[in-house]
Structures are given as structure tokens and as C-alpha cells.
Design an enzyme around this catalytic site. Structure first.
Site, PDB file in Angstrom:
ATOM      1  CE  LYS A 146      -2.162  -0.503   3.806  1.00  0.00           C
ATOM      2  NZ  LYS A 146      -1.874   0.450   4.792  1.00  0.00           N
ATOM      3  NE  ARG A 173      -4.334   0.457  10.363  1.00  0.00           N
ATOM      4  CZ  ARG A 173      -3.260   0.904   9.717  1.00  0.00           C
ATOM      5  NH1 ARG A 173      -3.238   2.099   9.210  1.00  0.00           N
ATOM      6  NH2 ARG A 173      -2.202   0.127   9.568  1.00  0.00           N
ATOM      7  NE  ARG A 182       7.476  -2.691   6.952  1.00  0.00           N
ATOM      8  CZ  ARG A 182       6.223  -2.260   6.848  1.00  0.00           C
ATOM      9  NH1 ARG A 182       5.840  -1.629   5.764  1.00  0.00           N
ATOM     10  NH2 ARG A 182       5.353  -2.489   7.801  1.00  0.00           N
ATOM     11  NE  ARG A 201       6.749  -0.075  10.486  1.00  0.00           N
ATOM     12  CZ  ARG A 201       5.709   0.177   9.711  1.00  0.00           C
ATOM     13  NH1 ARG A 201       5.892   0.662   8.501  1.00  0.00           N
ATOM     14  NH2 ARG A 201       4.485  -0.063  10.123  1.00  0.00           N
ATOM     15  NE  ARG A 237       1.596  -3.407  11.881  1.00  0.00           N
ATOM     16  CZ  ARG A 237       2.618  -3.488  11.022  1.00  0.00           C
ATOM     17  NH1 ARG A 237       3.593  -4.357  11.230  1.00  0.00           N
ATOM     18  NH2 ARG A 237       2.654  -2.701   9.989  1.00  0.00           N
TER      19      ARG A 237
HETATM   20  P1  AMP Z   1       0.903   1.553   9.089  1.00  0.00           P
HETATM   21  O1  AMP Z   1       2.238   2.118   8.763  1.00  0.00           O
HETATM   22  O2  AMP Z   1      -0.213   2.117   8.223  1.00  0.00           O
HETATM   23  O3  AMP Z   1       0.882   0.058   9.145  1.00  0.00           O
HETATM   24  O4  AMP Z   1       0.548   2.080  10.560  1.00  0.00           O
HETATM   25  C1  AMP Z   1       1.393   1.816  11.658  1.00  0.00           C
HETATM   26  C2  AMP Z   1       0.611   1.885  12.948  1.00  0.00           C
HETATM   27  O5  AMP Z   1       0.057   3.185  13.132  1.00  0.00           O
HETATM   28  C3  AMP Z   1      -0.587   0.948  13.038  1.00  0.00           C
HETATM   29  O6  AMP Z   1      -0.202  -0.362  13.417  1.00  0.00           O
HETATM   30  C4  AMP Z   1      -1.420   1.639  14.116  1.00  0.00           C
HETATM   31  O7  AMP Z   1      -0.861   1.438  15.399  1.00  0.00           O
HETATM   32  C5  AMP Z   1      -1.212   3.106  13.770  1.00  0.00           C
HETATM   33  N1  AMP Z   1      -2.225   3.604  12.821  1.00  0.00           N
HETATM   34  C6  AMP Z   1      -2.016   4.038  11.547  1.00  0.00           C
HETATM   35  N2  AMP Z   1      -3.157   4.442  10.982  1.00  0.00           N
HETATM   36  C7  AMP Z   1      -4.125   4.268  11.912  1.00  0.00           C
HETATM   37  C8  AMP Z   1      -5.533   4.476  11.921  1.00  0.00           C
HETATM   38  N3  AMP Z   1      -6.182   4.953  10.857  1.00  0.00           N
HETATM   39  N4  AMP Z   1      -6.213   4.161  13.056  1.00  0.00           N
HETATM   40  C9  AMP Z   1      -5.585   3.697  14.143  1.00  0.00           C
HETATM   41  N5  AMP Z   1      -4.267   3.449  14.196  1.00  0.00           N
HETATM   42  C10 AMP Z   1      -3.527   3.732  13.090  1.00  0.00           C
END
Ligand code: AMP
Length: 190
Positions: free
Chosen positions: A13, A85, A124, A130, A141
Site C-alpha cells: 500500500k 481503519r 522489512r 520497525r 496487526r
Molecule cells: P501503518 O504504517 O499504516 O501500518 O501504521 C502503523 C501503525 O500506526 C498501526 O499499526 C497503528 O498502530 C497506527 N495507525 C495508523 N493508521 C491508523 C488508523 N487509521 N487508526 C488507528 N491506528 C492507526
């Protein structure tokens, strides 16, 4: 161009959203990147969300909705990556885009199975270290994706907005498939 990209962690994504934003002209609004930057800064918000990110849990809806409202008010063209989300986030997004007169052009769903997603996240983790790419956080997740985010797919499909693309190929192949799909539905570049 106002596009939302949906898909599990590890679906590519972020990579595809960045490509689209730079090739079609628009801001890449990635909530994960925004939150990680806040955590790294060590601001009050950052300290509050850091343990949530590390566990791979979700940041509370009200906080996310405020954060996105600020970003979208300034952007005419954008690729939204990582938000919404949850159902309350999706409802808030609909309402705020209607309010500011900036409806979405399309919703892209990048489809990959959990095995592919997990493999990519583990790779990754090795490359970038990370914290939320550790095995327990990856499982958490993906579980939260299936439980809370995947139900949004049906909602956008009913609205006639959804374009599903196989995310299993190379970056170039998936990118080309996305471009084909967008031009078929007449989404302009700018
Ligand atoms: P990502 O890089 O999009 O996988 O986001 C990393 C982390 O940020 C996620 O595992 C959540 O802890 C937090 N996060 C990102 N976007 C959201 C969202 N829309 N709602 C809640 N938590 C979020």
C-alpha cells in the site's frame, strides 16, 4: 485525484500510494508515517501513541479523525493510505469529505494473502527494524485488519467505488495494474 488505498499491512500500500501521489500529482497522506514521526519527536502525542504502535494496536478513533481532518482540509489532490481503519473512521471520513466538497474518486484494494503479507513484513523487519514488524505485532496487526478494516471493503464496493487489484506481483506490475484500472474508470491524473 482523490484516492483511498486499502489493504493489509504488507500489501504494498505505502509503496503504491507514494508512486501514485508522485506520478499523478497529489499529497501522500500516510497515517502510519505521521504517527511514527510524532513518536520519534517525543511530543506529548508521540509519547502517548508509542506503546500503541509498538504493540501493533490501533490508535483511538477520535485522535485519528482529528489528525486526518487537519491534513485533508489543506489538500485538493491526495492518496490516503492507512485511514480509515475502522467503521467510525470511515463514517467520519465520508462526513468530512462531504462537508469540504472533496469526494473520493476511487478506492483501491490491494489484495494479498496473509502468508505473502507476513513474509514481506518479516523481510522489512530485517531490513528496517520497525518495532511493529516483530512477529507478535505482525500477527496482531493482521488480526485487527481482518476484524476491523476488512469490513470497510464491502461498504466501498456497495458505493461502487472499489477497484480490487492483485497485490502479489512486483512493484512495477502492481503499479501498472493500478494505473490501468484507474484509467478504465476515468480517474484523471490531476
Ligand atoms: P501503518 O504504517 O499504516 O501500518 O501504521 C502503523 C501503525 O500506526 C498501526 O499499526 C497503528 O498502530 C497506527 N495507525 C495508523 N493508521 C491508523 C488508523 N487509521 N487508526 C488507528 N491506528 C492507526
Amino acid at each position: 485525484m482523490r484516492i483511498l488505498i486499502l489493504g493489509p499491512q504488507g500489501s504494498g500500500k505505502g509503496t503504491q500510494a507514494k508512486r501514485m501521489a508522485s506520478s499523478r500529482g497529489g499529497v501522500h497522506v500516510a497515517t502510519g508515517d505521521i504517527l511514527r514521526a510524532a513518536a520519534a519527536e517525543g511530543s506529548e502525542l508521540g509519547r502517548r501513541i508509542e506503546p500503541i504502535l509498538e504493540r501493533g494496536d490501533l490508535v483511538p478513533d477520535d485522535l485519528m479523525i482529528d489528525l486526518i481532518r487537519e491534513r485533508l482540509a489543506d489538500a485538493d489532490a491526495f492518496v490516503l493510505d492507512g485511514f480509515p481503519r475502522t467503521l467510525p473512521q470511515a463514517e467520519a471520513l465520508d462526513a468530512m469529505l462531504a462537508e469540504i466538497g472533496k469526494p473520493l474518486d476511487a478506492v483501491i484494494l490491494l489484495q494479498v494473502g496473509d502468508d505473502v503479507a507476513t513474509g514481506r513484513l518479516q523481510a522489512r523487519s530485517a531490513a528496517e527494524g520497525r518495532a511493529d514488524d516483530a512477529p507478535a505485532a505482525i500477527r496482531n496487526r493482521l488480526r485487527l485488519y481482518h476484524e476491523l478494516t476488512e469490513p470497510l471493503v464491502g461498504r466501498y464496493r456497495e458505493d461502487g467505488m472499489l477497484i480490487a487489484v492483485d497485490g502479489g506481483g512486483s512493484v512495477e506490475k502492481v503499479g501498472a495494474d493500478i494505473e490501468d484500472a484507474l484509467s478504465q474508470v476515468g480517474v484523471r491524473s490531476r
